[in-house]
Design a protein around this motif. Sequence first.
Motif, PDB file in Angstrom:
ATOM      1  N   VAL A   1     -33.641  22.778  49.602  1.00 49.28           N
ATOM      2  CA  VAL A   1     -34.650  21.739  49.457  1.00 49.28           C
ATOM      3  C   VAL A   1     -36.025  22.378  49.254  1.00 49.28           C
ATOM      4  O   VAL A   1     -36.394  23.324  49.950  1.00 49.28           O
ATOM      5  N   GLY A   2     -36.761  21.899  48.278  1.00 53.05           N
ATOM      6  CA  GLY A   2     -38.075  22.433  47.974  1.00 53.05           C
ATOM      7  C   GLY A   2     -38.054  23.632  47.054  1.00 53.05           C
ATOM      8  O   GLY A   2     -39.112  24.198  46.747  1.00 53.05           O
ATOM      9  N   GLN A   3     -36.856  24.016  46.605  1.00 52.13           N
ATOM     10  CA  GLN A   3     -36.734  25.185  45.741  1.00 52.13           C
ATOM     11  C   GLN A   3     -35.857  24.885  44.523  1.00 52.13           C
ATOM     12  O   GLN A   3     -34.964  25.651  44.177  1.00 52.13           O
ATOM     13  N   GLY A   4     -36.127  23.778  43.863  1.00 56.29           N
ATOM     14  CA  GLY A   4     -35.315  23.418  42.706  1.00 56.29           C
ATOM     15  C   GLY A   4     -35.371  24.445  41.602  1.00 56.29           C
ATOM     16  O   GLY A   4     -34.349  24.783  40.987  1.00 56.29           O
ATOM     17  N   ASN A   5     -36.569  24.981  41.334  1.00 58.15           N
ATOM     18  CA  ASN A   5     -36.724  25.989  40.277  1.00 58.15           C
ATOM     19  C   ASN A   5     -36.018  27.288  40.650  1.00 58.15           C
ATOM     20  O   ASN A   5     -35.265  27.868  39.867  1.00 58.15           O
ATOM     21  N   TYR A   6     -36.249  27.736  41.875  1.00 56.68           N
ATOM     22  CA  TYR A   6     -35.642  28.980  42.367  1.00 56.68           C
ATOM     23  C   TYR A   6     -34.117  28.854  42.455  1.00 56.68           C
ATOM     24  O   TYR A   6     -33.382  29.750  42.026  1.00 56.68           O
ATOM     25  N   SER A   7     -33.631  27.730  42.989  1.00 51.62           N
ATOM     26  CA  SER A   7     -32.190  27.527  43.131  1.00 51.62           C
ATOM     27  C   SER A   7     -31.500  27.513  41.770  1.00 51.62           C
ATOM     28  O   SER A   7     -30.430  28.106  41.595  1.00 51.62           O
ATOM     29  N   ALA A   8     -32.120  26.834  40.799  1.00 51.75           N
ATOM     30  CA  ALA A   8     -31.533  26.767  39.460  1.00 51.75           C
ATOM     31  C   ALA A   8     -31.474  28.148  38.817  1.00 51.75           C
ATOM     32  O   ALA A   8     -30.463  28.522  38.199  1.00 51.75           O
ATOM     33  N   ALA A   9     -32.558  28.932  38.962  1.00 49.88           N
ATOM     34  CA  ALA A   9     -32.575  30.276  38.385  1.00 49.88           C
ATOM     35  C   ALA A   9     -31.531  31.168  39.041  1.00 49.88           C
ATOM     36  O   ALA A   9     -30.820  31.925  38.361  1.00 49.88           O
ATOM     37  N   LYS A  10     -31.418  31.083  40.359  1.00 49.11           N
ATOM     38  CA  LYS A  10     -30.473  31.937  41.073  1.00 49.11           C
ATOM     39  C   LYS A  10     -29.021  31.530  40.805  1.00 49.11           C
ATOM     40  O   LYS A  10     -28.121  32.392  40.794  1.00 49.11           O
ATOM     41  N   ALA A  11     -28.772  30.244  40.603  1.00 49.87           N
ATOM     42  CA  ALA A  11     -27.434  29.808  40.216  1.00 49.87           C
ATOM     43  C   ALA A  11     -27.093  30.319  38.822  1.00 49.87           C
ATOM     44  O   ALA A  11     -25.958  30.754  38.551  1.00 49.87           O
ATOM     45  N   ALA A  12     -28.074  30.286  37.925  1.00 55.05           N
ATOM     46  CA  ALA A  12     -27.853  30.777  36.568  1.00 55.05           C
ATOM     47  C   ALA A  12     -27.556  32.273  36.561  1.00 55.05           C
ATOM     48  O   ALA A  12     -26.795  32.766  35.716  1.00 55.05           O
ATOM     49  N   ILE A  13     -28.153  33.001  37.488  1.00 54.36           N
ATOM     50  CA  ILE A  13     -27.891  34.441  37.573  1.00 54.36           C
ATOM     51  C   ILE A  13     -26.431  34.707  37.909  1.00 54.36           C
ATOM     52  O   ILE A  13     -25.839  35.679  37.425  1.00 54.36           O
ATOM     53  N   VAL A  14     -25.823  33.858  38.725  1.00 57.37           N
ATOM     54  CA  VAL A  14     -24.391  34.011  39.011  1.00 57.37           C
ATOM     55  C   VAL A  14     -23.583  33.844  37.731  1.00 57.37           C
ATOM     56  O   VAL A  14     -22.688  34.648  37.425  1.00 57.37           O
ATOM     57  N   ALA A  15     -23.888  32.813  36.945  1.00 52.10           N
ATOM     58  CA  ALA A  15     -23.167  32.604  35.686  1.00 52.10           C
ATOM     59  C   ALA A  15     -23.392  33.767  34.732  1.00 52.10           C
ATOM     60  O   ALA A  15     -22.457  34.231  34.053  1.00 52.10           O
ATOM     61  N   LEU A  16     -24.628  34.261  34.656  1.00 47.37           N
ATOM     62  CA  LEU A  16     -24.929  35.416  33.818  1.00 47.37           C
ATOM     63  C   LEU A  16     -24.116  36.631  34.252  1.00 47.37           C
ATOM     64  O   LEU A  16     -23.597  37.389  33.411  1.00 47.37           O
ATOM     65  N   THR A  17     -23.974  36.810  35.549  1.00 40.31           N
ATOM     66  CA  THR A  17     -23.190  37.927  36.084  1.00 40.31           C
ATOM     67  C   THR A  17     -21.735  37.846  35.632  1.00 40.31           C
ATOM     68  O   THR A  17     -21.143  38.852  35.213  1.00 40.31           O
ATOM     69  N   LEU A  18     -21.155  36.651  35.706  1.00 36.73           N
ATOM     70  CA  LEU A  18     -19.747  36.483  35.324  1.00 36.73           C
ATOM     71  C   LEU A  18     -19.539  36.755  33.840  1.00 36.73           C
ATOM     72  O   LEU A  18     -18.574  37.422  33.440  1.00 36.73           O
ATOM     73  N   VAL A  19     -20.461  36.253  33.011  1.00 32.31           N
ATOM     74  CA  VAL A  19     -20.352  36.480  31.563  1.00 32.31           C
ATOM     75  C   VAL A  19     -20.537  37.956  31.237  1.00 32.31           C
ATOM     76  O   VAL A  19     -19.776  38.540  30.446  1.00 32.31           O
ATOM     77  N   ALA A  20     -21.543  38.587  31.848  1.00 34.49           N
ATOM     78  CA  ALA A  20     -21.802  40.004  31.576  1.00 34.49           C
ATOM     79  C   ALA A  20     -20.635  40.871  32.017  1.00 34.49           C
ATOM     80  O   ALA A  20     -20.272  41.834  31.326  1.00 34.49           O
ATOM     81  N   ALA A  21     -20.033  40.551  33.151  1.00 37.02           N
ATOM     82  CA  ALA A  21     -18.878  41.332  33.622  1.00 37.02           C
ATOM     83  C   ALA A  21     -17.739  41.265  32.610  1.00 37.02           C
ATOM     84  O   ALA A  21     -17.070  42.276  32.339  1.00 37.02           O
ATOM     85  N   ALA A  22     -17.514  40.083  32.044  1.00 36.96           N
ATOM     86  CA  ALA A  22     -16.440  39.924  31.064  1.00 36.96           C
ATOM     87  C   ALA A  22     -16.763  40.610  29.746  1.00 36.96           C
ATOM     88  O   ALA A  22     -15.908  41.266  29.140  1.00 36.96           O
ATOM     89  N   GLU A  23     -18.014  40.500  29.283  1.00 38.18           N
ATOM     90  CA  GLU A  23     -18.381  41.043  27.981  1.00 38.18           C
ATOM     91  C   GLU A  23     -18.540  42.557  27.982  1.00 38.18           C
ATOM     92  O   GLU A  23     -18.261  43.214  26.970  1.00 38.18           O
ATOM     93  N   LEU A  24     -19.000  43.113  29.082  1.00 46.09           N
ATOM     94  CA  LEU A  24     -19.377  44.525  29.091  1.00 46.09           C
ATOM     95  C   LEU A  24     -18.309  45.456  29.645  1.00 46.09           C
ATOM     96  O   LEU A  24     -18.484  46.671  29.606  1.00 46.09           O
ATOM     97  N   ALA A  25     -17.233  44.903  30.149  1.00 44.47           N
ATOM     98  CA  ALA A  25     -16.180  45.743  30.735  1.00 44.47           C
ATOM     99  C   ALA A  25     -15.657  46.774  29.742  1.00 44.47           C
ATOM    100  O   ALA A  25     -15.373  47.921  30.104  1.00 44.47           O
ATOM    101  N   ARG A  26     -15.561  46.396  28.477  1.00 47.53           N
ATOM    102  CA  ARG A  26     -15.021  47.298  27.449  1.00 47.53           C
ATOM    103  C   ARG A  26     -15.900  48.535  27.243  1.00 47.53           C
ATOM    104  O   ARG A  26     -15.462  49.527  26.671  1.00 47.53           O
ATOM    105  N   TYR A  27     -17.162  48.443  27.703  1.00 48.88           N
ATOM    106  CA  TYR A  27     -18.085  49.568  27.538  1.00 48.88           C
ATOM    107  C   TYR A  27     -18.243  50.386  28.811  1.00 48.88           C
ATOM    108  O   TYR A  27     -19.137  51.227  28.905  1.00 48.88           O
ATOM    109  N   GLY A  28     -17.405  50.129  29.801  1.00 49.99           N
ATOM    110  CA  GLY A  28     -17.476  50.889  31.042  1.00 49.99           C
ATOM    111  C   GLY A  28     -18.523  50.381  32.020  1.00 49.99           C
ATOM    112  O   GLY A  28     -18.952  51.123  32.903  1.00 49.99           O
TER     113      GLY A  28
END
Length: 301
Positions: free
Chosen positions: A166-193
């Motif tokens: 509560v009171g951190q809508g901007n921060y919460s949204a950004a931090k939730a997006a970072i989790v999604a970014l992490t999952l995508v990056a893990a899948a895309e970059l695995a082939r490069y070590g």
Amino acid sequence: MSGICEGRVAVVTGAGRGLGRAHALAFAAEGARVVVNDLGVGLDGTPDADSPAARVAEEIRAAGGTAVAHGGDIATTEGAASLIRTALETYGRLDTLVNNAGFLRDRMLVNLAEEEWDAVVRVHLKGHFLPLKHAAAHWRTEAKAGRTPTARIVNTSSGAGLLGAVGQGNYSAAKAAIVALTLVAAAELARYGVQVNAIAPAARTRMTEQAFADTMAAPESGFDAMAPENVSPLVVWLGSGASTGVTGRVFETEAGRITVMEGWRRGPTEDKGARRTPEEAGETARKLLGEAETPLPVYGG
């Protein structure tokens, strides 16, 4: 110095204070050469006369380690590119990127200005994406040249990003997006070590000192549960070669506790095999909700 990061080069953003500083010192203590990034701004992102990155780099060198300061804005293309160049030009390699920089502009949603939304999303989310992008481009080039790296990225989410605050809508949204970014990056970059993970830390820093005001006093037990240094050992391990095989994960960490977070997964389901009426959809939704686990509460709710 020797340790599990001996010979590695680690870049830590937002490393002038708090968690970032603790991470930089911990990497150096384990043998890494460290690029200490910090723009040197106040808690709300406004300019600060202090230069904390240089101070932390000197602190590492005084302890016998190796470090260089970087004061660029990693939420810009040039700042992020120069951060990666600093590691490569100074030490000739890059092994670990820890994305940690951020600040707060807390407001209830009805009072949250557009510029306050943009500023927080920019520094947290864009400030993760751009260093990740430039580091990944380097590692992809290395892999394609037959020099597949043992590369690591550690992103910084938050309990606010996992459960909301509560009171951190901007921060919460950004931090939730970072989790999604992490999952995508893990899948895309695995082939490069490249392995990519995220942490959701809780510690006493400039950003959390109000929330943890009642824990600011020195503990009688001798164990300061909210010290940022408690979070760094997991970050260092994730950033080392010892974490082989661990990628696409989110860890909640505070004090002496580490939790593997289990995110969205399918719960109760029912397939009619045909279109429902709105009434039927509502009846099915209520039935399934009755079978589902109760969500954890939003912080401050």
